[in-house]
Design an enzyme around this catalytic site. Structure first.
Site, PDB file in Angstrom:
ATOM      1  CG  LEU A   4      -1.849  -1.020   1.388  1.00 53.01           C
ATOM      2  CD1 LEU A   4      -2.828  -1.400   2.717  1.00 53.01           C
ATOM      3  CD2 LEU A   4      -2.403  -1.159  -0.496  1.00 53.01           C
TER       4      LEU A   4
ATOM      5  N   GLY B  57      -9.342  -0.193   9.104  1.00 52.04           N
ATOM      6  CA  GLY B  57      -9.053   0.205  10.809  1.00 52.04           C
ATOM      7  C   GLY B  57      -7.883   0.807  10.782  1.00 52.04           C
TER       8      GLY B  57
ATOM      9  NE  ARG C  73      -0.497   9.320   7.909  1.00 52.50           N
ATOM     10  CZ  ARG C  73      -0.262   9.455   8.337  1.00 52.50           C
ATOM     11  NH1 ARG C  73      -2.049  10.633   9.380  1.00 52.50           N
ATOM     12  NH2 ARG C  73      -0.688   8.478   9.808  1.00 52.50           N
TER      13      ARG C  73
ATOM     14  N   GLY D 109      -4.455   1.972  21.941  1.00 48.54           N
ATOM     15  CA  GLY D 109      -5.192   1.511  21.645  1.00 48.54           C
ATOM     16  C   GLY D 109      -5.905   0.279  22.662  1.00 48.54           C
ATOM     17  CG  HIS D 110      -4.796  -2.736  22.496  1.00 47.53           C
ATOM     18  ND1 HIS D 110      -5.284  -3.809  21.015  1.00 47.53           N
ATOM     19  CD2 HIS D 110      -3.568  -2.995  22.626  1.00 47.53           C
ATOM     20  CE1 HIS D 110      -4.037  -4.199  20.476  1.00 47.53           C
ATOM     21  NE2 HIS D 110      -3.050  -3.771  21.291  1.00 47.53           N
ATOM     22  CG  ASP D 111     -12.331  -5.119  24.330  1.00 48.06           C
ATOM     23  OD1 ASP D 111     -12.178  -5.052  25.800  1.00 48.06           O
ATOM     24  OD2 ASP D 111     -12.922  -5.255  23.313  1.00 48.06           O
ATOM     25  CB  ILE D 112      -8.658  -3.547  28.353  1.00 49.42           C
ATOM     26  CG1 ILE D 112      -8.793  -3.662  29.641  1.00 49.42           C
ATOM     27  CG2 ILE D 112      -7.345  -2.946  28.069  1.00 49.42           C
ATOM     28  CD1 ILE D 112      -8.040  -3.982  30.423  1.00 49.42           C
ATOM     29  CG  ASN D 113      -6.743   0.275  26.841  1.00 50.36           C
ATOM     30  OD1 ASN D 113      -5.843   0.557  25.777  1.00 50.36           O
ATOM     31  ND2 ASN D 113      -6.280   0.934  28.540  1.00 50.36           N
ATOM     32  CE1 TYR D 114      -9.307   2.293  22.030  1.00 45.43           C
ATOM     33  CE2 TYR D 114     -10.030   0.171  20.617  1.00 45.43           C
ATOM     34  CZ  TYR D 114      -9.007   1.238  21.341  1.00 45.43           C
ATOM     35  OH  TYR D 114      -7.383   1.239  20.228  1.00 45.43           O
TER      36      TYR D 114
ATOM     37  CG  ASP E 162     -11.108  -6.020  19.865  1.00 37.68           C
ATOM     38  OD1 ASP E 162     -10.733  -3.944  20.153  1.00 37.68           O
ATOM     39  OD2 ASP E 162     -10.595  -6.653  20.006  1.00 37.68           O
TER      40      ASP E 162
END
Length: 334
Positions: A64, A86, A94, A128-133, A159
């Site tokens: 890409l 995602g 960009r 971030g990851h699931d736990i943070n969101y 997620d």
């Protein structure tokens, strides 16, 4: 595979977690999903084990960062109904693959964007990851027992429930709109938003004064003895969700309880009763009854349960045991 979404073409920029889950759901039900994998990044899960990559029409490996790779994505998007990506906000722009650019060639394109924090906001560019969101959404605060730390529900709420499944819904809503208006949509699907949305009932109960802003003291978070899990004599667990009096009466009869549904000593009595016999004993007494009862099955045991076997809830494809596509559609016969 044929299905209710047959005739819909989606371009998927491969990633991890929620975006592939959304693409999998669409592909499972017949959409032609063309998966674009980056040739400079190794897949996080080996292809032969990656359930989230199933049902795709085809997969291409592209660079890409090259003009040819970008041109190929533009070519595919020109004839597609939708695109899923995602990346962090701004990455696709960009690369020259942002929605404004692709809508020039295909005004009907539904452009699905999956992120944790959303396309805008103070945290939009943060990792971030699931736990943070789910933590920021207020959802994680509600999972766990009284007086103990919050317990992350694996990564189902951020997620997949608040992310991938919500994106799949957004894609379908956008596709319906595009068919009637001729104009595409840009879907800003954030896992923080989705996790908050999944807590709508909790917010309703809180507004009605029926939910305390604390863990493990409410009706559905193990605060009620008749809505909890219990350990049996063999170390296995069972679940009880006997909220209504008539359903609790079934459980009380099977366990020989003396406490009423709201008596202070109910939890201790239920725990002692379940601990007095192995799980198979309680399954024989309560499974299939109106006691709102089910064994807590492991990943190894769940596919073998008679109900799951009868419905085909799990299937084996290419030698890999996995959850079957859902939901199910039964079209009207002529």
């Amino acid at each position: 595979m044929a299905g209710v979404l047959s005739g819909i073409r989606i371009v998927e920029l491969a990633g991890i977690g929620p975006a592939p889950f959304a693409a999998m759901m669409l592909a499972d039900h017949g959409a032609e999903v063309i998966r674009i994998e980056r040739d400079d990044v190794a897949p996080p899960i080996p292809a032969e084990h990656d359930i989230l990559a199933r049902s795709r029409a085809r997969a291409l490996r592209l660079d890409l960062k090259s003009e040819s790779g970008v041109a190929r994505v533009r070519e595919l998007a020109r004839d597609a109904d939708g695109l899923i990506e995602g990346f962090r906000p701004g990455v696709m722009e960009r690369l020259g693959l942002g929605p404004e650019r692709l809508h020039v060639d295909n005004p009907r394109l539904v452009y699905g964007r999956m992120t944790g924090w959303g396309q805008e906001g103070p945290l939009a560019q943060s990792a971030g990851h699931d736990i943070n969101y789910i933590a920021l959404a207020g959802a994680l605060h509600t999972y766990g027992r009284a007086g103990e730390a919050p317990v992350p529900p694996v990564n189902a709420v951020g997620d997949f429930g608040g992310g991938g499944m919500l994106l799949a819904f957004g894609m379908l809503a956008g596709l319906l709109s595009a068919r009637s208006t001729g104009k595409g949509q840009v879907i800003d699907c954030a896992m923080t938003d989705g996790a908050a949305l999944l807590s709508a009932l909790t917010w309703s109960l809180k507004a009605a004064g029926m939910w305390k802003d604390a863990r493990g003291v409410n009706l559905l978070d193990t605060g009620a003895a008749y809505y909890d899990v219990y350990r049996c004599a063999d170390g296995e667990y069972v679940s009880v969700g006997a909220l209504e009096p008539q359903f609790f009466a079934v459980v009380a009869g099977a366990l020989g309880l003396r406490c009423g549904q709201h008596d202070p000593g109910l939890r201790e009595e239920m725990a002692a009763a379940f601990a007095s016999a192995p799980r198979r004993h309680w399954c024989a007494l309560l499974e299939g009854s109106d006691g709102c009862f089910a064994p807590v099955l492991s990943l190894a045991d769940a596919p073998e349960h008679p109900h799951n076997r009868a419905r085909g809830t799990f299937v084996t494809r290419d030698g890999l045991l996995q959850p079957a596509p859902a939901p199910r559609f039964k079209g009207k016969e002529d």
